[in-house]
Write a protein that holds these residues in place. Sequence first.
Motif, PDB file in Angstrom:
ATOM      1  N   PHE A 562       0.822  -1.189  -0.041  1.00 56.86           N
ATOM      2  CA  PHE A 562      -0.054  -0.126  -0.134  1.00 56.86           C
ATOM      3  C   PHE A 562       1.069   1.088   0.029  1.00 56.86           C
ATOM      4  N   THR A 563       0.419   2.270  -0.776  1.00 54.70           N
ATOM      5  CA  THR A 563       1.379   3.380  -0.886  1.00 54.70           C
ATOM      6  C   THR A 563       0.327   4.861  -0.184  1.00 54.70           C
ATOM      7  N   THR A 564       1.174   5.734   0.122  1.00 54.80           N
ATOM      8  CA  THR A 564       0.532   6.948   0.695  1.00 54.80           C
ATOM      9  C   THR A 564      -0.600   7.475  -0.272  1.00 54.80           C
ATOM     10  N   HIS A 565      -0.505   7.444  -1.406  1.00 55.12           N
ATOM     11  CA  HIS A 565      -1.546   7.761  -2.429  1.00 55.12           C
ATOM     12  C   HIS A 565      -2.665   7.180  -2.591  1.00 55.12           C
ATOM     13  N   GLY A 566      -2.949   5.954  -1.675  1.00 57.42           N
ATOM     14  CA  GLY A 566      -4.046   4.887  -1.667  1.00 57.42           C
ATOM     15  C   GLY A 566      -4.088   3.923  -2.611  1.00 57.42           C
ATOM     16  N   GLN A 567      -3.067   3.511  -3.596  1.00 55.72           N
ATOM     17  CA  GLN A 567      -2.780   2.559  -4.408  1.00 55.72           C
ATOM     18  C   GLN A 567      -2.229   1.419  -3.849  1.00 55.72           C
ATOM     19  N   ILE A 568      -2.534   0.358  -4.362  1.00 56.36           N
ATOM     20  CA  ILE A 568      -2.290  -1.120  -3.752  1.00 56.36           C
ATOM     21  C   ILE A 568      -1.622  -1.965  -4.942  1.00 56.36           C
ATOM     22  N   TYR A 569      -0.146  -2.249  -4.899  1.00 54.04           N
ATOM     23  CA  TYR A 569       0.378  -3.230  -5.769  1.00 54.04           C
ATOM     24  C   TYR A 569       0.741  -4.634  -5.203  1.00 54.04           C
ATOM     25  N   GLU A 570       0.986  -5.523  -5.911  1.00 51.19           N
ATOM     26  CA  GLU A 570       1.392  -6.884  -5.837  1.00 51.19           C
ATOM     27  C   GLU A 570       2.567  -7.253  -5.992  1.00 51.19           C
ATOM     28  N   LEU A 571       3.495  -7.869  -4.893  1.00 52.65           N
ATOM     29  CA  LEU A 571       4.763  -7.997  -5.226  1.00 52.65           C
ATOM     30  C   LEU A 571       5.378  -9.262  -4.625  1.00 52.65           C
ATOM     31  N   LYS A 572       6.218  -9.814  -4.966  1.00 54.77           N
ATOM     32  CA  LYS A 572       6.716 -11.117  -4.430  1.00 54.77           C
ATOM     33  C   LYS A 572       8.271 -10.443  -3.817  1.00 54.77           C
ATOM     34  N   THR A 573       8.385 -10.938  -2.446  1.00 58.17           N
ATOM     35  CA  THR A 573       9.564 -10.481  -1.588  1.00 58.17           C
ATOM     36  C   THR A 573      10.793 -10.871  -2.584  1.00 58.17           C
ATOM     37  N   GLY A 585      20.824   0.085  -2.909  1.00 54.13           N
ATOM     38  CA  GLY A 585      19.573  -0.513  -3.423  1.00 54.13           C
ATOM     39  C   GLY A 585      19.436  -0.398  -4.702  1.00 54.13           C
ATOM     40  N   LYS A 586      18.632  -0.752  -5.310  1.00 52.92           N
ATOM     41  CA  LYS A 586      18.083  -0.313  -7.063  1.00 52.92           C
ATOM     42  C   LYS A 586      16.735   0.332  -7.047  1.00 52.92           C
ATOM     43  N   SER A 587      16.719   0.923  -8.126  1.00 53.16           N
ATOM     44  CA  SER A 587      15.450   1.779  -8.327  1.00 53.16           C
ATOM     45  C   SER A 587      14.315   0.810  -8.131  1.00 53.16           C
ATOM     46  N   ALA A 588      13.315   1.255  -7.875  1.00 54.38           N
ATOM     47  CA  ALA A 588      12.204   0.504  -7.477  1.00 54.38           C
ATOM     48  C   ALA A 588      11.180   0.864  -8.646  1.00 54.38           C
ATOM     49  N   VAL A 589      11.546   1.500  -9.905  1.00 52.57           N
ATOM     50  CA  VAL A 589      10.675   1.773 -10.783  1.00 52.57           C
ATOM     51  C   VAL A 589      10.211   0.556 -11.898  1.00 52.57           C
ATOM     52  N   ASN A 590      11.153  -0.392 -11.682  1.00 49.16           N
ATOM     53  CA  ASN A 590      10.632  -1.770 -12.419  1.00 49.16           C
ATOM     54  C   ASN A 590      10.062  -2.557 -11.485  1.00 49.16           C
ATOM     55  N   LEU A 591       9.676  -2.516 -10.368  1.00 47.46           N
ATOM     56  CA  LEU A 591       8.844  -3.239  -9.419  1.00 47.46           C
ATOM     57  C   LEU A 591       7.349  -2.690  -9.205  1.00 47.46           C
ATOM     58  N   LEU A 592       7.471  -1.124  -8.898  1.00 46.16           N
ATOM     59  CA  LEU A 592       6.444  -0.594  -8.493  1.00 46.16           C
ATOM     60  C   LEU A 592       6.173   0.746  -9.371  1.00 46.16           C
ATOM     61  N   ASP A 593       5.169   0.943  -9.731  1.00 48.94           N
ATOM     62  CA  ASP A 593       4.547   2.128 -10.647  1.00 48.94           C
ATOM     63  C   ASP A 593       4.583   3.234  -9.795  1.00 48.94           C
ATOM     64  N   LEU A 594       5.160   3.748  -9.102  1.00 45.89           N
ATOM     65  CA  LEU A 594       5.198   5.006  -7.982  1.00 45.89           C
ATOM     66  C   LEU A 594       5.135   6.296  -8.601  1.00 45.89           C
ATOM     67  N   GLU A 595       4.394   7.073  -8.245  1.00 41.09           N
ATOM     68  CA  GLU A 595       4.407   8.413  -8.728  1.00 41.09           C
ATOM     69  C   GLU A 595       5.270   9.214  -7.919  1.00 41.09           C
ATOM     70  N   ASP A 596       5.738  10.331  -8.220  1.00 43.34           N
ATOM     71  CA  ASP A 596       6.724  11.247  -7.479  1.00 43.34           C
ATOM     72  C   ASP A 596       5.976  11.553  -6.039  1.00 43.34           C
ATOM     73  N   GLY A 597       6.924  11.398  -4.856  1.00 45.55           N
ATOM     74  CA  GLY A 597       6.497  11.798  -3.930  1.00 45.55           C
ATOM     75  C   GLY A 597       5.370  10.619  -3.018  1.00 45.55           C
ATOM     76  N   GLU A 598       5.216   9.509  -3.707  1.00 41.99           N
ATOM     77  CA  GLU A 598       4.599   8.274  -3.284  1.00 41.99           C
ATOM     78  C   GLU A 598       5.366   7.493  -2.693  1.00 41.99           C
ATOM     79  N   GLU A 599       5.088   6.973  -1.481  1.00 43.72           N
ATOM     80  CA  GLU A 599       5.793   6.264  -0.864  1.00 43.72           C
ATOM     81  C   GLU A 599       5.114   4.986  -0.075  1.00 43.72           C
ATOM     82  N   ILE A 600       5.944   3.865  -0.010  1.00 42.59           N
ATOM     83  CA  ILE A 600       5.074   2.741   0.677  1.00 42.59           C
ATOM     84  C   ILE A 600       4.802   2.833   2.095  1.00 42.59           C
ATOM     85  N   THR A 601       3.718   2.654   2.411  1.00 43.90           N
ATOM     86  CA  THR A 601       3.097   2.879   3.859  1.00 43.90           C
ATOM     87  C   THR A 601       2.712   1.738   4.810  1.00 43.90           C
ATOM     88  N   ALA A 602       2.560   0.608   4.027  1.00 44.44           N
ATOM     89  CA  ALA A 602       2.106  -0.442   4.760  1.00 44.44           C
ATOM     90  C   ALA A 602       2.208  -1.484   3.791  1.00 44.44           C
TER      91      ALA A 602
END
Length: 821
Positions: A562-573, A585-602
Amino acid sequence: MSSEISDPDDDHAAEVQVARIEDEMEQSYIDYAMSVIAGRALPDVRDGLKPVHRRILYAMHEAGVTSRASHRKSSSVVGETMGDYHPHGDSAIYDTLARMAQDFSMRYPLVDGQGNFGSVDGDPPAAMRYTEARMAPIAEELLADLDRDTVDFSSNYDDRLEEPDVLPAAFPNLLVNGSSGIAVGMSTNIPPHNLGEVIDATIHLIDHPDCTVEDLMEHVPGPDFPTGANIVGRNGVYKAYKTGRGKIRVRAEFEVDEEDGRIVITELPFQQNKSRLVERIADDVNEGTIPGIRDLRDESDRDGIRIVIELKQSAMPDVVKNQLLDNHLERTFGVINLALVDGAPQVLTLKETLQEYLDHRREVVRRRSQHELEEAQDRAHILEGRLRALESVNDVVEIIRNATDRDAAKSALREEYGFSQPQVEHIVAMQLGSLTSMEAEEIEREYEDIQARIERLNEILEDESELLGVVEGELREIKEEYDDERRTAFVEDDGTVTHEDLIPEAEMVVTMSEDDYIKRMPLSTFTAQNRGGKGIIGTDLKEGDSVSSVFVANTHDLLLVFTTHGQIYELKTYQIPEMSRTARGKSAVNLLDLEDGEEITAVVNTDELSDEQYLTMVTRGGYVKRTCASEFGHILSTGIRAISLEDSDELVDVEVTDGDTDLVIGTRGGMSIRFDEEEVRPMGRNARGVRGIRLEESDRVAGVAAVDPDRHSWVLTVTENGYGKRSDIDAYRVQSRNGKGLIDIKTNERNGEVIGIATVGPGDHLVTMSRGGQIMRTRVEDFSIVGRNTMGVTVMEVVADDRVACMEVVPAETIDPDDDE
């Protein structure tokens, strides 16, 4: 009168034909392609042989190199074949001869060889002058009845001799031994099968002409490779038999001996080079791709294959096994059941293949029966003449004796008794000894036998069911003579070895920064420390970046992020790159399609989630919403909406609840409220929710904790300056939602604001991480139990410019006891 004399040049000019070069090239290429297709590369559906195979066997047949003869030099067989029937290079003929002698290439070898004919290590055969060959007994079944007008013959390449267009083939050799070849614009790849199974299927087709492929598969469950091994799943086999094309996964036979720490391979997939396999495994070990192997030995001998892989003590056998399967011990056999039908290439289903063979075999038996009938009728005619001659033996002898010569005797006999020419030929040639009564009885018995034979042959030719009965009977005889046990087994596994299978299960700490750098590290990297320490470096941040979130998950967990913008993604650890503590670390752009300022919150682990449970979300502005977990069953790669947010609100935290749970919402300003989750009715994904806590103007929600009624628990609160406390859950009385709540912890200058709240139980660990990248793991029991509205104790020492960014609780049941020492 003058006559016109034609110019020779004009005559030649009249013979010139105008043609477009592209048309000529097209036609020439088509002619070449068809020549390759029909004359070299593709087998005939009737006998399962290409021309070179057929010519080698026919040359051996003509030279008398049968299974009962002594072996002949391979060079002699190759020379006979090349000189009389196959006008191509000797190497091509010898390669084919050698392959027909290899028991690891042919399910039922057609050539009985002596000498070195190659090996599964890819070693080539010895030179043809050093090897010897003769037909194998089963090969003679392909040529049986060749001299009884069963098949058509054509002139050889120089019109000196004749060769068969196809062999009679007493068994379905195309399926039994398979075939492979590359033509022009097409290729064939037919796997070998068990002889008995194929014959059973053919007989079933005779008895049930309307049967389906599924019916035939009850007799032929799949290919039967000469090297054994295992077919993985049955879907590929079914598709290949149903359509003529399919992919079959073939897996090596091996045994994992966990007690001795070894993997022993005893059978390899068809056409896999053993020596190259061992080399490739060794290369992967040396390169660190398969780190769990300490030794590799090839102990194979004439009795069979044995490759021993010794494992390291620390290795996980299942992981090494899956790594070997993924890279080495499984191969895909691509089935293309393409063969020549009436001279044209055609992709055939299993039923069509057997039907084409059955039609051929029916024609062979019909022509053979017709040939034998004509021979029997000719013999009966002769015997009839001899019997009539014996009835008037004295007169016949007198006529012959009084004749001036043989021709006169023949003429006299024909005139007196009406004998035919063949009959008088035999009568005149009869010896005196054949006039005895015993000889006469023998002729009588032979005539009766011949008449019975004629009657039987007429039955076969006139009754289709009788003809098919002969075909069936001969197939049963072949099965009884040559049938053997199936070598290839089936492994009931419909999936492939996934990347997940190659990853050992382990608890991981996942960190993410505000600039979207993400990585995972083994939880065991961070041993439990006493509270109040500085922790250790958990990540190397670039200038201006800071840690935004941390969570703990198993490598095999499927996570809802879950992200701060209210989106939900699916991901294998395991999809998150594993890196060291000091890596950025590596850029998360290939794992999660996050917008600018959007962060993982839960993060929620789906392995512990059922459709009857709820995902309970809280926002920074104090709103709370419950949504049934079943609504999150289909998540797009670009994510889906989990909650609607308004007025620049953000999603702060998510908890899994079951409808009978109390919720504790904590705020950045140190307030908290506890209420029954049933006060929040379930809503859809697009809903905003209802107010859970009424905030002061400058306050905002820090997190939410679910109270497990079946587990003794405490409320653990951590602040940004590294302080925290553990309070008994009973200290938080139940209220109605949308109240101001009670004081949870003092948020003065020393403590700073609250960064997280959670419910914890005995044996749990707390992982805290600072914005600067320091990480610390602490036992929750290290915190004294204190009441609400207290200052708390030091959790983690942070430097002046640093702050605690996030916290995560590690449940006791997931903790390795060795990490808790």
